[in-house]
Write an enzyme that holds these catalytic residues in place. Sequence first.
Site, PDB file in Angstrom:
ATOM      1  N   HIS A 396       0.818  -1.209   0.000  1.00  0.00           N
ATOM      2  CA  HIS A 396       0.000   0.000   0.000  1.00  0.00           C
ATOM      3  C   HIS A 396       0.857   1.267   0.000  1.00  0.00           C
ATOM      4  CE1 HIS A 396      -3.814   1.768  -0.075  1.00  0.00           C
ATOM      5  NE2 HIS A 396      -4.414   1.126   0.919  1.00  0.00           N
ATOM      6  N   ASP A 400      -2.041   2.265  -4.699  1.00  0.00           N
ATOM      7  CA  ASP A 400      -3.267   2.755  -4.074  1.00  0.00           C
ATOM      8  C   ASP A 400      -4.361   1.688  -4.160  1.00  0.00           C
ATOM      9  OD1 ASP A 400      -2.066   5.179  -3.545  1.00  0.00           O
ATOM     10  OD2 ASP A 400      -2.767   6.097  -5.410  1.00  0.00           O
TER      11      ASP A 400
END
Length: 424
Positions: A396, A400
Site C-alpha cells: 500500500h 493505491d
Amino acid sequence: MGTHVIKMPDIGEGIAQVELVEWFVKVGDVIAEDQVVADVMTDKATVEIPSPVSGKVLALGGQPGEVMAVGSELIRIEVEGSGNHVDAPQAKPTEPQPAPVASKPEPRVEPQPVATPASAAQGAAPIVPRQASDKPLASPAVRKRALDAGIELRYVHGSGPAGRILHEDLDAFMSKPPQSPAGQAPGGYARRTDSEQVQVIGLRRKIAQRMQDAKRRVAHFSYVEEIDVTALEALRQQLNSQHGERRGKLTLLPFLVRALVVALRDFPQINATYDDEAQVITRHGAVHVGIATQGDNGLVVPVLRHAEAGSLWGNAGEISRLASAARNNKASREELSGSTITLTSLGALGGIVSTPVVNTPEVAIVGVNRIVERPVVIDGQIVVRKMMNLSSSFDHRVVDGMDAALFIQAVRSLLEQPACLFVE
C-alpha cells in the site's frame, strides 16, 4: 601423514558470512576427491562444498545452523604426504535457492524398520513404528492426505529415497492397515506425552526471515474478487482436446499469466519493485512472473522471464519446466530471482480466500483459489457456473487501493471473456 584444511570459501556475492546447512561427512570418514562434504547457504543460494583432496576427516568446523565467516576453518582432513596445506575450494552452485524460497533437503531422517502391509499379511512381525521423535519424510500433499484419512505417518513404510513416504505407500497402508504390536490399530485415542524440537536452519530460517521482514516493512493491503471461469475452463478443455497430444496439456496458470501481462499494460505501477531504503520505485517493462511452487522442503519461487513475449503454450512449457526444477532442487540461481510480480496457487487446496504475503521487493502478489461449481443468478435465472476467487495483496506504500481494485477487475474481465486475452 599431512593435514589439509578447507576454509569457508568466498561464494562470490560480496558477503562475509554464510550459514552451514548440512554435513554429509563426519569425523573419521574416509572421503574421496571432489566428494561433497557440506552444504552452505547465503541470502541468495545454497551451494555444495566439495573436497579437493582424498583423506580422512579429522575435525569439523561448525554445526548445522551456525553462521560462519568466510575464510574460517570448515573441515580438517588427514592426507597422504607430509606438511600442512590450507585450501579454500570453489563452491559448486548446483542447486541454489534464494529467499524466501530455496534450499537443500532437511537433514536426513533414517526411518526405523517398518513392516509393510503385505509382509504383515504374510505372517511377518507386526510393524515397528518410528520413534515419536523421528519425523517421517513426506510431501505436504501426502501429509494432508494422511491427516484427512486419520493415519499416523510414523506407522507407514516409506519406499521413496531415504524412506520418504509416497502416495503409493499410503495406498498400500490403507488397502490393508497393519496391526500394532498390541494387536490394535495404530493411532486411536492413546495418550501422548512426546514432543519434538525442530532447529530452524537453512531454508526454513530464510523463509522465516524473509516473511517476517516482508510483514514488518510492507504495508499489506489485500483484495479479493470473485471470477466466473466457466468460459475459460471450456476454452482450456477445448484447446487440450484439440492440441494437448502435440503441444502439451494447458493448466489454468498460463491463462492467468496472460491475463496479468495484458492487464499490466494499463497498470505499470503494479509491475514494479520498491527499494524502500533508497526510496526508489522501478517500473518494469518486462513481466517476470514468479510462480510460487511448494516443494517437499519449502516454498520456492522460480521465475518465468519475459512472460509478455511468450505464447500460451510456450509459457505453459516453461512453467512446467521451472516447477519441476524447483521441486527437485535443480533450479539455478538466475531462475530463482528477478521476478517483478508473483502468482501463487494452492491448486485443489486453494480454499475460498487467502492473504498472500508480498514477495519483496515486488509490490503485488496474485493468489489463486480453487474452482468450485455453484448456483449463480444471471439475468434473473439461477444457473450453475464455475467460480473462482482471486486473493491478492499489494504494497500500500506504492499501490493505491483504487488502482489495486481496478487492476484485479481488469484481470477478471479478461478471464471471464477469454477471447480478449488474445486481442491486440
